[in-house]
Write a protein that holds these residues in place. Structure first.
Motif, PDB file in Angstrom:
ATOM      1  N   GLY A   1       2.134  -5.231 -18.249  1.00 36.47           N
ATOM      2  CA  GLY A   1       0.939  -4.589 -17.716  1.00 36.47           C
ATOM      3  C   GLY A   1       0.935  -3.116 -18.071  1.00 36.47           C
ATOM      4  N   ALA A   2      -0.244  -2.518 -17.957  1.00 35.51           N
ATOM      5  CA  ALA A   2      -0.396  -1.111 -18.340  1.00 35.51           C
ATOM      6  C   ALA A   2       0.305  -0.203 -17.330  1.00 35.51           C
ATOM      7  CB  ALA A   2      -1.876  -0.757 -18.412  1.00 35.51           C
ATOM      8  N   ASN A   3       0.366   1.077 -17.640  1.00 31.77           N
ATOM      9  CA  ASN A   3       0.938   2.051 -16.706  1.00 31.77           C
ATOM     10  C   ASN A   3       0.158   2.022 -15.400  1.00 31.77           C
ATOM     11  OD1 ASN A   3       1.278   4.000 -19.574  1.00 31.77           O
ATOM     12  ND2 ASN A   3       3.005   3.302 -18.368  1.00 31.77           N
ATOM     13  N   GLY A   4       0.893   2.017 -14.319  1.00 35.69           N
ATOM     14  CA  GLY A   4       0.241   2.054 -13.017  1.00 35.69           C
ATOM     15  C   GLY A   4      -0.283   0.716 -12.538  1.00 35.69           C
ATOM     16  N   ALA A   5       0.028  -0.348 -13.257  1.00 36.06           N
ATOM     17  CA  ALA A   5      -0.479  -1.669 -12.873  1.00 36.06           C
ATOM     18  C   ALA A   5       0.183  -2.183 -11.598  1.00 36.06           C
ATOM     19  CB  ALA A   5      -0.258  -2.655 -14.018  1.00 36.06           C
ATOM     20  N   GLY A   6       1.383  -1.720 -11.328  1.00 35.84           N
ATOM     21  CA  GLY A   6       2.097  -2.156 -10.121  1.00 35.84           C
ATOM     22  C   GLY A   6       3.378  -2.926 -10.421  1.00 35.84           C
ATOM     23  N   LYS A   7       3.866  -2.812 -11.650  1.00 38.96           N
ATOM     24  CA  LYS A   7       5.069  -3.561 -12.036  1.00 38.96           C
ATOM     25  C   LYS A   7       6.294  -3.081 -11.257  1.00 38.96           C
ATOM     26  CE  LYS A   7       4.737  -2.264 -16.351  1.00 38.96           C
ATOM     27  NZ  LYS A   7       3.607  -1.310 -16.246  1.00 38.96           N
ATOM     28  N   SER A   8       6.524  -1.771 -11.292  1.00 30.77           N
ATOM     29  CA  SER A   8       7.696  -1.242 -10.575  1.00 30.77           C
ATOM     30  C   SER A   8       7.578  -1.503  -9.085  1.00 30.77           C
ATOM     31  CB  SER A   8       7.842   0.263 -10.810  1.00 30.77           C
ATOM     32  OG  SER A   8       8.032   0.520 -12.172  1.00 30.77           O
ATOM     33  N   THR A   9       6.358  -1.363  -8.583  1.00 30.66           N
ATOM     34  CA  THR A   9       6.134  -1.606  -7.152  1.00 30.66           C
ATOM     35  C   THR A   9       6.555  -3.022  -6.774  1.00 30.66           C
ATOM     36  OG1 THR A   9       4.307  -0.034  -7.197  1.00 30.66           O
ATOM     37  CG2 THR A   9       4.394  -1.554  -5.336  1.00 30.66           C
ATOM     38  N   THR A  10       6.253  -3.981  -7.663  1.00 25.92           N
ATOM     39  CA  THR A  10       6.644  -5.366  -7.385  1.00 25.92           C
ATOM     40  C   THR A  10       8.171  -5.470  -7.219  1.00 25.92           C
ATOM     41  OG1 THR A  10       4.782  -6.066  -8.744  1.00 25.92           O
ATOM     42  CG2 THR A  10       6.443  -7.732  -8.221  1.00 25.92           C
TER      43      THR A  10
ATOM     44  N   ASN B   1       0.848  -1.205   0.000  1.00 23.15           N
ATOM     45  CA  ASN B   1       0.000   0.000   0.000  1.00 23.15           C
ATOM     46  C   ASN B   1       0.875   1.243   0.000  1.00 23.15           C
ATOM     47  OD1 ASN B   1      -2.169  -1.745   0.391  1.00 23.15           O
ATOM     48  ND2 ASN B   1      -2.030  -1.564   2.621  1.00 23.15           N
ATOM     49  N   TYR B   2       0.429   2.242  -0.739  1.00 22.50           N
ATOM     50  CA  TYR B   2       1.032   3.580  -0.612  1.00 22.50           C
ATOM     51  C   TYR B   2      -0.021   4.448   0.055  1.00 22.50           C
ATOM     52  CZ  TYR B   2       4.483   2.214  -4.175  1.00 22.50           C
ATOM     53  OH  TYR B   2       5.482   1.608  -4.881  1.00 22.50           O
ATOM     54  N   GLY B   3       0.149   4.753   1.323  1.00 21.58           N
ATOM     55  CA  GLY B   3      -0.900   5.494   2.017  1.00 21.58           C
ATOM     56  C   GLY B   3      -2.183   4.706   1.902  1.00 21.58           C
ATOM     57  N   GLY B   4      -3.196   5.290   1.325  1.00 24.48           N
ATOM     58  CA  GLY B   4      -4.460   4.583   1.209  1.00 24.48           C
ATOM     59  C   GLY B   4      -4.587   3.757  -0.058  1.00 24.48           C
ATOM     60  N   ILE B   5      -3.616   3.937  -0.993  1.00 29.50           N
ATOM     61  CA  ILE B   5      -3.744   3.268  -2.280  1.00 29.50           C
ATOM     62  C   ILE B   5      -3.192   1.854  -2.216  1.00 29.50           C
ATOM     63  CG2 ILE B   5      -3.163   3.375  -4.729  1.00 29.50           C
ATOM     64  CD1 ILE B   5      -2.412   6.394  -4.107  1.00 29.50           C
ATOM     65  N   GLU B   6      -3.985   0.888  -2.639  1.00 29.16           N
ATOM     66  CA  GLU B   6      -3.503  -0.486  -2.730  1.00 29.16           C
ATOM     67  C   GLU B   6      -2.822  -0.671  -4.072  1.00 29.16           C
ATOM     68  OE1 GLU B   6      -7.098  -2.884  -2.008  1.00 29.16           O
ATOM     69  OE2 GLU B   6      -5.778  -4.054  -0.718  1.00 29.16           O
ATOM     70  N   ALA B   7      -1.510  -0.682  -4.083  1.00 26.92           N
ATOM     71  CA  ALA B   7      -0.800  -0.809  -5.360  1.00 26.92           C
ATOM     72  C   ALA B   7      -0.688  -2.269  -5.782  1.00 26.92           C
ATOM     73  CB  ALA B   7       0.569  -0.164  -5.280  1.00 26.92           C
ATOM     74  N   LEU B   8      -0.477  -3.159  -4.818  1.00 25.06           N
ATOM     75  CA  LEU B   8      -0.471  -4.599  -5.092  1.00 25.06           C
ATOM     76  C   LEU B   8      -1.492  -5.254  -4.174  1.00 25.06           C
ATOM     77  CD1 LEU B   8       3.359  -5.421  -5.387  1.00 25.06           C
ATOM     78  CD2 LEU B   8       1.720  -5.015  -7.238  1.00 25.06           C
TER      79      LEU B   8
ATOM     80  N   PRO C   1      17.189   0.015 -12.239  1.00 26.18           N
ATOM     81  CA  PRO C   1      15.964   0.706 -11.847  1.00 26.18           C
ATOM     82  C   PRO C   1      15.281   1.408 -13.007  1.00 26.18           C
ATOM     83  CG  PRO C   1      17.886   1.932 -11.088  1.00 26.18           C
ATOM     84  CD  PRO C   1      18.397   0.686 -11.752  1.00 26.18           C
ATOM     85  N   GLU C   2      14.012   1.706 -12.794  1.00 30.05           N
ATOM     86  CA  GLU C   2      13.232   2.436 -13.794  1.00 30.05           C
ATOM     87  C   GLU C   2      13.899   3.795 -14.040  1.00 30.05           C
ATOM     88  OE1 GLU C   2       9.213   3.125 -12.473  1.00 30.05           O
ATOM     89  OE2 GLU C   2       8.465   3.034 -14.523  1.00 30.05           O
ATOM     90  N   GLY C   3      14.046   4.159 -15.302  1.00 24.71           N
ATOM     91  CA  GLY C   3      14.619   5.472 -15.618  1.00 24.71           C
ATOM     92  C   GLY C   3      16.119   5.548 -15.415  1.00 24.71           C
TER      93      GLY C   3
ATOM     94  N   GLU D   1       8.554  -4.850 -18.851  1.00 23.28           N
ATOM     95  CA  GLU D   1       8.632  -4.178 -20.149  1.00 23.28           C
ATOM     96  C   GLU D   1       7.306  -3.564 -20.591  1.00 23.28           C
ATOM     97  OE1 GLU D   1      10.186  -2.991 -22.589  1.00 23.28           O
ATOM     98  OE2 GLU D   1      12.178  -3.374 -21.779  1.00 23.28           O
ATOM     99  N   GLN D   2       7.392  -2.395 -21.191  1.00 28.67           N
ATOM    100  CA  GLN D   2       6.238  -1.857 -21.911  1.00 28.67           C
ATOM    101  C   GLN D   2       6.164  -2.534 -23.276  1.00 28.67           C
ATOM    102  OE1 GLN D   2       3.983   0.599 -21.193  1.00 28.67           O
ATOM    103  NE2 GLN D   2       4.770   0.926 -19.138  1.00 28.67           N
ATOM    104  N   ASN D   3       7.363  -2.841 -23.782  1.00 27.37           N
ATOM    105  CA  ASN D   3       7.466  -3.494 -25.074  1.00 27.37           C
ATOM    106  C   ASN D   3       7.128  -4.975 -24.900  1.00 27.37           C
ATOM    107  OD1 ASN D   3       8.242  -4.553 -27.518  1.00 27.37           O
ATOM    108  ND2 ASN D   3      10.080  -3.291 -27.664  1.00 27.37           N
TER     109      ASN D   3
ATOM    110  N   ASP E   1      13.844  -2.985 -14.803  1.00 32.12           N
ATOM    111  CA  ASP E   1      12.590  -2.238 -14.904  1.00 32.12           C
ATOM    112  C   ASP E   1      12.604  -1.384 -16.165  1.00 32.12           C
ATOM    113  OD1 ASP E   1      10.224  -0.893 -14.518  1.00 32.12           O
ATOM    114  OD2 ASP E   1      10.574  -0.498 -12.386  1.00 32.12           O
ATOM    115  N   GLU E   2      11.944  -1.871 -17.179  1.00 32.48           N
ATOM    116  CA  GLU E   2      11.833  -1.185 -18.469  1.00 32.48           C
ATOM    117  C   GLU E   2      13.172  -0.738 -19.036  1.00 32.48           C
ATOM    118  OE1 GLU E   2       8.596   1.337 -19.047  1.00 32.48           O
ATOM    119  OE2 GLU E   2       7.404   0.489 -17.428  1.00 32.48           O
ATOM    120  N   PRO E   3      14.053  -1.698 -19.298  1.00 34.50           N
ATOM    121  CA  PRO E   3      15.373  -1.329 -19.816  1.00 34.50           C
ATOM    122  C   PRO E   3      15.322  -0.700 -21.205  1.00 34.50           C
ATOM    123  CG  PRO E   3      15.098  -3.711 -19.864  1.00 34.50           C
ATOM    124  CD  PRO E   3      13.942  -3.152 -19.095  1.00 34.50           C
TER     125      PRO E   3
END
Ligand SMILES: Nc1ncnc2c1ncn2[C@@H]1O[C@H](COP(=O)(O)OP(=O)(O)OP(=O)(O)O)[C@@H](O)[C@H]1O
Ligand SMILES: [Mg+2]
Lengths: 240, 292
Positions: free
Chosen positions: A37-46, A13-20, A85-87, A194-196, A162-164
């Protein structure tokens, strides 16, 4: 034989948001496993949960028989998990060579570290040419190569990426995927985001689809490539 | 003409060195935490009192290392107690905590000393008088700039050439990624405070050899000037802080030489305003992006 990495019912969870919302998956030794998965699906969080950067709410993460939930990021690296890492996140104020050296921060074998750096230079001759340049002056693609090289310098058992290929020209994307396959052939286990999705599924032994914090599909890379729902949602016009 | 100015010039270089030793502590902590450590000047003052009390009970050759160790321990403790728990808090919270620590230390020193000025012990050799051309001064005046340059050079080598130095540079850029490399962020941050406090301890010995009395608020002015020097040089940059400190030290003494003693402090701050107007990042400052 049990898997190298076993994630069970993981919640973050991030604060009140359930990310996974309770995801489970496994990574077998020597395989390439991808999460799409789409943007915001929780991939990086995993990946961030596995690497100890974010606190988990519940669930289990087991790496080579050890529960790594209580470990901080530094301890997770020591267990043999490295991350791209991402980015990219190269250290812009360090030289290219220092970025590689710092990837081997926990290693004590000085001579082998030097050999490791040479090995990275063989893979990425561009980095050799720019050895003494500050990493901040590299192009995006070169920074991505450096981020991959830096993670390899840890000599990880499991490499998480993460999204190389994000933001790279198609030709460079091809290079990155060639390297991923090569790493696998050298026995490194890879967990790839991957997004790809097309390219990721092509090289993946196992794949999982993540949708807003839940795993909704899984199967071999080939199976998901062939799946109509995956084709519609993630492959778009790029699928043959 | 030169004979008249020379003693001031010498004093300026010397006090500049003392500011530099304090300024490095400000600039290093800022570089790694983006925090202005308001307590740094009070740690400098505390080093002065440590010497006053410890030298009363033991010989100087024991007191000097012990004072250094205690000052370093104080700097380390302040970070662990007042800053570390706020690592993920908003920047403003940790700034307020720093201000709180500053007043706490000052009040403690008032309490312990009863607010009376204490006589600083006479350190051997550096307190001896010497005459250099038209200037009669103490050995410390000559020793300060030399020692400053030696220590700062050693520090820069440490940061540029060693593994811990590389880790410090990495942490100053990106906490999270540094952790992913296996770097223990907290040890690296503690190391910065240890180095900063060590230099402040050395600085205090040189400074109080010149000014001879210690009061609870005496660190405020040199602390503030050192802070100005760090901003002037480009906060976060060690060479910048050193150059800034020497410029301020020399300039304020040249102003004294011209007979405007009353304005020498005002000058320092006017200089700061001017520099910030012309070059907001300071002499050697780079544009720092906010840390994620
Ligand atoms: N630090 C944070 N604080 C609050 N919410 C966050 C934080 N990081 C991520 N989230 C939220 O958690 C969800 C999952 O984010 P995550 O970064 O894991 O997505 P992702 O699958 O990697 O997406 P992308 O493909 O865009 O990188 C998102 O809804 C995001 O807004
Ligand atoms: Mg992501």
């Amino acid at each position: 034989m049990s898997s190298m990495l076993i994630v069970k019912d993981l919640k973050v969870n991030y604060g009140g948001i359930e990310a996974l919302k309770g995801i489970s998956f496994e990574v077998e030794q020597g395989q390439i496993v991808t999460l799409i998965g789409a943007n915001g699906a929780g991939k990086s969080t995993t990946l961030r949960a596995i690497s100890g950067l974010v606190k988990t709410a519940s669930g289990a993460i087991n790496f080579m028989g050890r529960d790594i939930i209580p470990f901080n990021a530094q301890q997770v690296v020591a267990e043999g998990i490295a991350m791209v890492p991402e980015g990219r996140r190269v250290f812009e104020n360090l030289t290219v060579k220092e970025n590689l050296k710092i990837g081997a921060y926990l290693r004590k074998d000085r001579e082998e570290i030097e050999a490791g750096i040479e090995d990275i230079y063989q893979r990425f001759p561009r980095l050799k040419e720019r050895e003494w340049q500050l990493a901040g002056t590299l192009s995006g693609g070169e920074q991505q190569m450096l981020a991959v090289g830096r993670a390899m310098m840890a000599r990880p058992k499991l490499l998480m990426m993460d999204e190389p290929s994000l933001g790279l020209a198609p030709l460079v994307v091809k290079d990155i995927f060639a390297i991923i396959r090569e790493l696998k052939s050298e026995g490194i286990t890879i967990l790839l985001i991957e997004q790809n999705a097309n390219a990721a599924l092509r090289c993946a032994d196992m794949a999982y689809v993540l949708e807003t914090g839940n795993i909704t599909m899984s199967g071999t890379g080939q199976a998901l490539l062939a799946d109509q729902r995956v084709r519609d949602a993630y492959l778009g016009s790029t699928a043959r | 003409m030169f004979d008249k100015i020379f003693p001031y010039l010498l004093a300026g270089v010397s006090v500049g060195g003392q500011y530099a030793l304090i300024a490095v502590g400000y600039t290093m902590v800022y570089g790694i935490l983006r925090l202005i450590n308001f307590a740094h000047g009070d740690i400098f003052t505390a080093a002065g009192f440590f010497m006053v009390y410890i030298s009363a009970t033991m010989p100087l050759y024991l007191a000097i290392p012990l004072v250094t160790v205690l000052t370093v321990a104080l700097g380390f403790t302040v970070e662990r107690v007042a800053y570390k728990p706020l690592r993920t808090a908003p920047r403003m919270s940790i700034m307020i905590s720093a201000i709180g620590v500053s007043y706490l230390l000052q009040n403690l020193m008032w309490y312990i000393t009863g607010g009376l000025a204490k006589q600083y012990p006479v350190l051997p050799w550096i307190s001896d008088s010497i005459t250099l051309g038209s200037a009669s001064t103490k050995v410390v005046t000559i020793v300060t700039p030399i020692l400053t340059i030696v220590l700062v050079t050693a520090l820069v080598m440490l940061i540029q050439r060693t593994k811990i130095g590389m880790a410090m540079r990495a942490v100053s850029k990106d906490f999270e990624t540094a952790e992913l490399m296996g770097i223990k962020i907290n040890s690296v941050i503690s190391t910065t405070f240890i180095i900063g406090s060590f230099l402040a301890a050395v600085g205090s010995m040189l400074y109080f050899t010149n000014y001879t009395t210690v009061t609870p608020t005496i660190g405020a002015m040199p602390g503030l000037k050192a802070f100005v020097a760090a901003v002037f040089g480009g906060i976060g940059s060690i060479p910048g802080a050193v150059v800034g400190a020497f410029i301020i030290g020399i300039a304020e003494n040249l102003i004294r030489a011209m007979g405007y003693t009353t304005f020498s402090d005002a000058f320092t701050f006017a200089l700061l305003i001017l520099i910030l107007l012309v070059k907001p990042t300071g002499l050697f400052g780079e544009k720092t992006s906010e840390k994620v």
